[in-house]
Design a protein around this motif. Structure first.
Motif, PDB file in Angstrom:
ATOM      1  N   THR B  13       0.762  -1.271  -0.056  1.00 20.95           N
ATOM      2  CA  THR B  13      -0.142  -0.011   0.164  1.00 20.95           C
ATOM      3  C   THR B  13       0.875   1.326   0.205  1.00 20.95           C
ATOM      4  OG1 THR B  13      -0.031  -0.381   2.484  1.00 20.95           O
ATOM      5  CG2 THR B  13      -2.087  -0.857   1.136  1.00 20.95           C
ATOM      6  N   GLU B  14       2.137   1.016   0.370  1.00 25.45           N
ATOM      7  CA  GLU B  14       2.854   2.561   0.477  1.00 25.45           C
ATOM      8  C   GLU B  14       3.733   2.628  -0.971  1.00 25.45           C
ATOM      9  OE1 GLU B  14       2.047   4.233   2.977  1.00 25.45           O
ATOM     10  OE2 GLU B  14       1.120   2.657   3.974  1.00 25.45           O
ATOM     11  N   THR B  15       3.742   1.819  -1.596  1.00 23.94           N
ATOM     12  CA  THR B  15       4.237   1.810  -2.835  1.00 23.94           C
ATOM     13  C   THR B  15       4.052   3.171  -3.737  1.00 23.94           C
ATOM     14  OG1 THR B  15       4.193  -0.555  -3.045  1.00 23.94           O
ATOM     15  CG2 THR B  15       5.185   0.763  -5.001  1.00 23.94           C
ATOM     16  N   LYS B  16       5.201   3.735  -4.198  1.00 21.62           N
ATOM     17  CA  LYS B  16       4.967   4.774  -5.044  1.00 21.62           C
ATOM     18  C   LYS B  16       5.229   4.381  -6.610  1.00 21.62           C
ATOM     19  CE  LYS B  16       5.619   8.480  -2.197  1.00 21.62           C
ATOM     20  NZ  LYS B  16       4.718   7.831  -1.052  1.00 21.62           N
ATOM     21  N   ILE B  17       3.613   4.165  -7.146  1.00 18.97           N
ATOM     22  CA  ILE B  17       3.732   3.831  -8.457  1.00 18.97           C
ATOM     23  C   ILE B  17       4.367   4.458  -9.552  1.00 18.97           C
ATOM     24  CG2 ILE B  17       2.074   2.985 -10.044  1.00 18.97           C
ATOM     25  CD1 ILE B  17       2.006   1.122  -7.666  1.00 18.97           C
ATOM     26  N   LYS B  18       5.135   3.882 -10.325  1.00 16.21           N
ATOM     27  CA  LYS B  18       5.697   4.473 -11.419  1.00 16.21           C
ATOM     28  C   LYS B  18       5.692   3.812 -12.675  1.00 16.21           C
ATOM     29  CE  LYS B  18       9.367   4.297  -8.802  1.00 16.21           C
ATOM     30  NZ  LYS B  18      10.744   4.341  -7.978  1.00 16.21           N
ATOM     31  N   LEU B  19       5.529   4.420 -13.800  1.00 19.81           N
ATOM     32  CA  LEU B  19       5.300   3.491 -14.977  1.00 19.81           C
ATOM     33  C   LEU B  19       6.571   3.222 -15.884  1.00 19.81           C
ATOM     34  CD1 LEU B  19       2.276   5.913 -16.382  1.00 19.81           C
ATOM     35  CD2 LEU B  19       2.315   4.133 -15.080  1.00 19.81           C
ATOM     36  N   ASN B  20       6.365   2.090 -16.458  1.00 24.21           N
ATOM     37  CA  ASN B  20       7.436   1.798 -17.148  1.00 24.21           C
ATOM     38  C   ASN B  20       7.673   2.488 -18.432  1.00 24.21           C
ATOM     39  OD1 ASN B  20       5.662   0.929 -19.109  1.00 24.21           O
ATOM     40  ND2 ASN B  20       5.958  -1.165 -19.271  1.00 24.21           N
ATOM     41  N   SER B  21       8.865   2.376 -19.159  1.00 25.37           N
ATOM     42  CA  SER B  21       9.440   3.392 -20.017  1.00 25.37           C
ATOM     43  C   SER B  21       8.432   3.816 -21.223  1.00 25.37           C
ATOM     44  CB  SER B  21      10.883   2.913 -20.526  1.00 25.37           C
ATOM     45  OG  SER B  21      10.773   1.738 -21.099  1.00 25.37           O
ATOM     46  N   ASP B  22       7.737   2.826 -21.844  1.00 24.75           N
ATOM     47  CA  ASP B  22       6.723   2.851 -22.840  1.00 24.75           C
ATOM     48  C   ASP B  22       5.421   3.006 -22.263  1.00 24.75           C
ATOM     49  OD1 ASP B  22       6.443   0.191 -22.042  1.00 24.75           O
ATOM     50  OD2 ASP B  22       6.771  -0.432 -24.142  1.00 24.75           O
ATOM     51  N   GLN B  23       5.338   3.407 -20.878  1.00 27.64           N
ATOM     52  CA  GLN B  23       4.021   3.605 -20.705  1.00 27.64           C
ATOM     53  C   GLN B  23       2.666   2.546 -20.673  1.00 27.64           C
ATOM     54  OE1 GLN B  23       2.712   7.549 -20.728  1.00 27.64           O
ATOM     55  NE2 GLN B  23       4.217   8.055 -19.417  1.00 27.64           N
ATOM     56  N   THR B  24       3.353   1.335 -20.767  1.00 30.81           N
ATOM     57  CA  THR B  24       2.254   0.093 -21.131  1.00 30.81           C
ATOM     58  C   THR B  24       1.966  -0.650 -19.841  1.00 30.81           C
ATOM     59  OG1 THR B  24       4.100  -1.185 -21.613  1.00 30.81           O
ATOM     60  CG2 THR B  24       2.811  -0.081 -23.573  1.00 30.81           C
ATOM     61  N   TRP B  25       2.743  -0.356 -18.657  1.00 24.19           N
ATOM     62  CA  TRP B  25       2.261  -0.905 -17.659  1.00 24.19           C
ATOM     63  C   TRP B  25       3.098  -0.276 -16.337  1.00 24.19           C
ATOM     64  CZ3 TRP B  25      -1.185  -3.814 -15.745  1.00 24.19           C
ATOM     65  CH2 TRP B  25      -1.207  -4.834 -14.892  1.00 24.19           C
ATOM     66  N   ILE B  26       3.031  -0.875 -15.111  1.00 20.25           N
ATOM     67  CA  ILE B  26       3.743  -0.129 -14.210  1.00 20.25           C
ATOM     68  C   ILE B  26       5.085  -0.751 -14.110  1.00 20.25           C
ATOM     69  CG2 ILE B  26       1.476   0.502 -12.847  1.00 20.25           C
ATOM     70  CD1 ILE B  26       2.697  -2.084 -10.870  1.00 20.25           C
ATOM     71  N   ASP B  27       5.807   0.271 -13.723  1.00 24.72           N
ATOM     72  CA  ASP B  27       7.219  -0.308 -13.289  1.00 24.72           C
ATOM     73  C   ASP B  27       7.443  -0.997 -12.198  1.00 24.72           C
ATOM     74  OD1 ASP B  27      10.092  -0.487 -12.949  1.00 24.72           O
ATOM     75  OD2 ASP B  27      10.466   1.625 -12.731  1.00 24.72           O
ATOM     76  N   THR B  28       7.614  -2.277 -12.372  1.00 28.37           N
ATOM     77  CA  THR B  28       7.546  -3.525 -11.135  1.00 28.37           C
ATOM     78  C   THR B  28       9.039  -3.372 -10.304  1.00 28.37           C
ATOM     79  OG1 THR B  28       8.114  -5.216 -12.500  1.00 28.37           O
ATOM     80  CG2 THR B  28       5.723  -4.743 -12.152  1.00 28.37           C
ATOM     81  N   SER B  29       9.850  -2.691 -10.999  1.00 29.00           N
ATOM     82  CA  SER B  29      11.305  -3.116 -10.303  1.00 29.00           C
ATOM     83  C   SER B  29      11.234  -2.280  -8.755  1.00 29.00           C
ATOM     84  CB  SER B  29      12.332  -2.493 -11.113  1.00 29.00           C
ATOM     85  OG  SER B  29      12.285  -1.142 -11.238  1.00 29.00           O
ATOM     86  N   GLY B  30      11.595  -2.991  -7.757  1.00 32.07           N
ATOM     87  CA  GLY B  30      11.642  -2.440  -6.543  1.00 32.07           C
ATOM     88  C   GLY B  30      10.383  -2.360  -5.580  1.00 32.07           C
ATOM     89  N   ILE B  31       9.358  -2.893  -6.289  1.00 36.88           N
ATOM     90  CA  ILE B  31       8.139  -3.022  -5.708  1.00 36.88           C
ATOM     91  C   ILE B  31       7.977  -4.430  -4.497  1.00 36.88           C
ATOM     92  CG2 ILE B  31       5.667  -3.550  -5.916  1.00 36.88           C
ATOM     93  CD1 ILE B  31       5.347  -2.317  -8.329  1.00 36.88           C
TER      94      ILE B  31
END
Lengths: 662, 257
Positions: B13-31
């Motif tokens: 719940t505390e994750t800062k959601i970021k997007l992947n480079s081509d904006q097709t999904w969230i960036d899952t690294s570090g989650i």
């Protein structure tokens, strides 16, 4: 050589010694059957010194003045009079034997001190009875055991005096003048008009009275709280040396371990058994316990005696090592509320004159409740989960850990090209990183470091909670997960020196990370600030006019014996520092230690409010603190007392920072 | 009883959601991944039913990439007996997830009870429980606050909008979707965490189920993050002045009155 009297004595004494011996052997076996392990035979020289100082010298007992003097009198009297008792035994077994062969001068000196101490012990017993029966301090429980012990000690002294008085009356021995008190008593008894033969017979009768009470006492000791006369000495010898101590780690790699923590009394160690054998229920621990003093169910004194009686109740099973049959340590007397009430402030251990270690037992029972049974205050589950996922007890993202210093000249370790040139790693701690109030403390502290040209860096996002809350609450597994991760990070950067503004982080890094391969020189920020002031690297102006009082943090004070550094910082700035009624090692906990920071306080009065009241009594308008949790607790206390606008809580770093001109 | 608990692994719940480079999904690294909190209620409920009917078996089911096995292990540590991992891509939609779960369960022992959370906290769609029930053609009881079980039926209290409670009864098998309040999920004990490491987690692929990724109905095109929240504004003046200012702002700037 032997006669009827010596034969009779041999039989009675033999029976008494056998009876007491069997009981002592059982006590030894019961202690030995404890399954926890302890190694306490290192540093022999220091152990011997501590034992001599505290047993023969009565140092710890004398921390409390009046009752200490009474106890020391009885103890020293006991040693001297026991030499006389031995002489009585020998002379009864072998008529005519005495210690006269040691030389007349020596012997008469011995008799003189024995005579003096017989009277002094009697007076001390009267003093003790007066305290127990008339003064009745709240921390002393009135019980039969105690009255019985006082009565018999008193009777022993009376019988010795009468024995000597009648002996003098009948025989007028050469050493008559070496027994001034008995001789005076003898004169006082002349009105009885006894012939020498009757007087000698009465003398012998009281000798027998004395010897029989001694033997009776000997049989009674192993089953009573008076057992401390035998156990307290060894317990002093096997104490934890020095103030700083870490918790014992559990070896999770050991696959033979099936039980983590203490579910049954036998899961504790032989040293714990020696602890409860040593307790004479003097109540000094209870008198200073913040939980007890705010009407919570925990009394450290009762905790120890409950453990002892639990062991005695399970005696048969323990002696047979049938551990399955041993009843649980948590029962209707020692409830889980008792265990959760502890703030681990360690006031009990500091107060204990026989060096009982209460906190270790509480921690070990918590380990069982948490790791084996998953039974703990429900609000703690969120804390564990936060620590598991985000490495902080609060619900914040690990990504935000360095947000507090985004606009400050604070370097991260991974930006430092040569870490060996740094003076310190600044361990920020979760409170410093996430708590809005404490962020300001860290900002002040970094300003001071920069002004003093101290080269430092932080771990930033790589820092994780030290694990202290998990460990104190009983989640050793979670603690070790965090500890090993932090040690790996610190060692990767070859960190040597660490400074931190949180006494809980300080204690864990300094005293507990060594067990996981993390060996650093760790100092608290008040220590560094005191050094910087002393060496002239920062020059505060002593300009603070307000009355200000310092609240000791338990983990800086009682756990690590640091009382002077924070006061040096304070005195360099404040013109009017004042002490609360409880300070230094007698200080009162704010209520947040031992993981209580993250638990609701539903029983009794609130500890932080009681402590805040003590601060308000000083009339201070600033309460100085060196701990983020103390700061939170005292701030909340001030709100409760509606003093949030008139009294400020400030960290010493903020106070010092304010006094430094740019 | 055969009890299945379907869970989803979601970002903490505390994750800062970021997007992947081509904006097709969230960036899952570090989650940091956790079991969706409503699914924890589902697991706990499954374990409670097992406590009521000790002969039962509780299986944790999760569909997704390999990382979801950690979530399954969390359920096993709480006390479930076995795990079932259905391999699905990161971006699987609710339809393909429900289809895959339904098909996978057809190959398992007969389903008596199937628990889900009322929704997953990542997309908050609240679809999968109903879709699974539809695919399996069994009743779906959603947003459940309280439940009583017999061998072949269940009576539940269901939260309806406005704080109203519906009381429903259903035959088994049925799908039950848990609402917060159904129970208090336990904290796994250490011996159970250790045991969970050795419990079986069966792996099933889409191909095993005769399905393929093209069965997905929803195609994800583009993601964007919401605009950052503007700083709050503080109004000054007397209460009357502040009220007038507020009305003006609501009328002229925000245009809601």
């Amino acid at each position: 050589m032997f006669n009827f009297e010596s034969l009779l004595f041999l039989i009675i004494a033999g029976a008494a010694f056998t009876y007491a011996g069997i009981q002592l052997k059982n006590l030894f076996l019961l202690a030995k059957a404890h399954q926890g392990t302890e190694k306490r035979c290192d540093r022999l020289g220091e152990r011997i010194t501590l034992t001599v100082l505290n047993v023969l010298g009565q140092k710890a007992v004398l921390q409390k003045k009046w009752i200490g003097i009474l106890h020391a009198t009885i103890f020293w009297g006991f040693l001297l009079i026991t030499i006389g008792t031995l002489e009585q035994f020998l002379s009864t077994l072998i008529p005519g034997v005495s210690f006269e062969f040691l030389g007349k001068t020596f012997y008469s000196g011995l008799l003189w001190t024995q005579d003096l101490f017989t009277v002094l012990v009697f007076l001390a017993v009267l003093g003790g009875a007066y305290r127990r029966l008339i003064v009745k301090p709240a921390y002393v429980t009135l019980n039969k055991d105690a009255n019985f012990i006082l009565l018999f000690t008193g009777l022993l002294m009376i019988s010795i005096l009468l024995m000597n008085a009648f002996h003098i009356m009948g025989a007028h021995p050469w050493y008559e003048n070496s027994l001034p008190f008995s001789a005076s008593l003898s004169e006082g008894l002349l009105f009885l008009n006894l012939d020498p033969h009757t007087a000698l017979l009465l003398g012998k009768t009281f000798k027998w009275v004395h010897m029989l009470i001694v033997l009776g006492f000997g049989m009674y000791i192993p089953s009573s709280k008076h057992l401390h006369v035998l156990a307290a000495g060894p317990n002093t010898f096997f104490q934890t040396i020095g103030r700083s101590k870490g918790m014992k780690p559990i070896d999770f790699e050991d696959e033979t371990l099936e039980q983590y923590g203490t579910a049954k009394v036998t899961d504790l160690s032989w040293k714990d058994a020696l602890d409860y054998y040593s307790c004479t229920e003097c109540g000094r621990c209870q008198e200073v316990c913040p939980a007890w003093n705010t009407e919570k169910p925990l009394s450290p004194k009762k905790l120890i005696s409950d453990l002892k009686y639990n062991l005695f109740r399970n005696k048969e099973a323990v002696l047979k090592k049938d551990y399955e049959a041993v009843s649980d340590v948590i029962d209707h007397e020692l409830t889980s509320d008792v265990i959760w009430s502890c703030t681990s402030c360690r006031a009990c251990e500091i107060a204990c004159p026989v060096f009982i270690e209460h906190t270790d037992k509480i921690y070990d029972i918590r380990r069982d409740l948490v790791m084996m049974k998953s039974e703990f205050p429900s609000e703690v589950q969120t804390v564990f989960k936060n620590m598991e996922t985000n490495a902080t007890p609060w619900a914040f993202s690990a990504d935000d850990r360095d947000a507090w210093c985004e606009d400050l000249p604070v370097k991260k370790m991974n930006e430092v090209s040569s870490p060996e040139e740094l003076d310190y790693l600044l361990w920020v701690g979760c409170a410093g990183a996430y708590d809005d109030r404490n962020k300001k403390v860290l900002r002040s502290f970094t300003r001071i470091l920069n002004k003093a040209d101290v080269k430092f860096a932080i771990l930033g996002k790589e820092e994780q909670c030290t694990g202290d809350p998990a460990r104190r609450i009983g989640n050793e597994y979670l603690f070790q997960t965090l500890a090993t991760a932090n040690v790996e990070t610190l060692n990767r950067y070859s960190v040597k020196k660490v400074v931190t503004a949180c006494p809980h982080c300080f204690n864990t890094l300094k005293n507990e990370y060594g067990d996981f391969g993390g060996n650093y020189e760790v100092i608290h920020h008040t220590q560094l600030m005191a050094d910087l002031i002393q060496s002239g690297k920062i020059k505060p102006s002593q300009s603070l006019e307000q009355k200000i009082t310092y609240h000791d943090s338990c983990y800086l004070g009682r756990w690590n014996d640091e009382y002077s550094a924070p006061r040096k910082v304070l005195e360099s700035v404040a013109k009017k520092p004042v002490e609360m009624k409880a300070h230094h090692d007698q200080s009162m906990c704010c209520g947040a230690g031992g993981g209580r920071m993250w638990m609701e306080e539903t029983l009794g009065k609130r500890i932080n409010v009681t402590r805040t009241e003590q601060a308000l009594e000083t009339g201070a308008s600033v309460v100085a603190s060196g701990c983020p949790f103390c700061m939170t607790m005292i701030s909340d206390g001030l709100k409760t007392k509606d003093h949030q606008d008139t009294v400020l809580v400030k960290d010493l770093a903020e106070i010092l920072d304010d006094s430094l001109t740019d | 009883m055969n009890i299945y608990v379907c869970i989803k692994q979601v970002p903490d719940t505390e994750t800062k959601i970021k997007l992947n480079s081509d904006q097709t999904w969230i960036d899952t690294s570090g989650i940091k991944w956790i079991v969706s909190p409503y699914d924890e209620f589902a697991i706990e409920e499954g374990l409670k039913v097992k406590a009521q009917f000790p002969e039962s078996k509780v299986t944790i089911v999760s569909a997704g990439p390999d990382r979801v096995v950690d979530a399954i292990r969390t359920g096993l540590a709480m006390g479930a007996d076995t795990g079932l991992h259905i391999e699905l891509p990161e971006t699987a939609d609710h339809f393909i997830t429900a289809q895959a779960i339904s098909k996978a369960l057809q190959k398992e022992e007969k389903v008596d009870l199937l628990f889900c959370g009322k929704e997953a906290i990542d997309d908050g769609a609240a679809q999968t429980a109903q879709l699974i029930a539809a695919a399996m053609d069994i009743p779906a009881l959603t947003v459940i606050l309280e439940a009583q079980y017999t061998e072949n039926s269940v009576q539940v209290k269901r939260e309806v909008e406005g704080g109203t409670i519906e009381v429903l009864e259903s035959s088994l098998p049925a799908v039950i979707a848990a609402q917060k309040g159904l129970n208090e999920p336990r904290y796994a004990s250490l011996p159970n965490i250790m045991k969970a490491k050795k419990k079986e987690v069966k792996k099933v692929s889409l191909a095993d189920l005769g399905m393929s990724e093209s069965d997905q109905k929803v195609k994800l095109k583009n993601f964007e993050l919401p605009a950052p929240k503007a700083a709050g504004r503080k109004l000054d003046g007397t209460p009357a002045e502040m009220a007038a200012e507020l009305v003006k702002i609501l009328h002229e700037e925000v245009k809601v009155i």
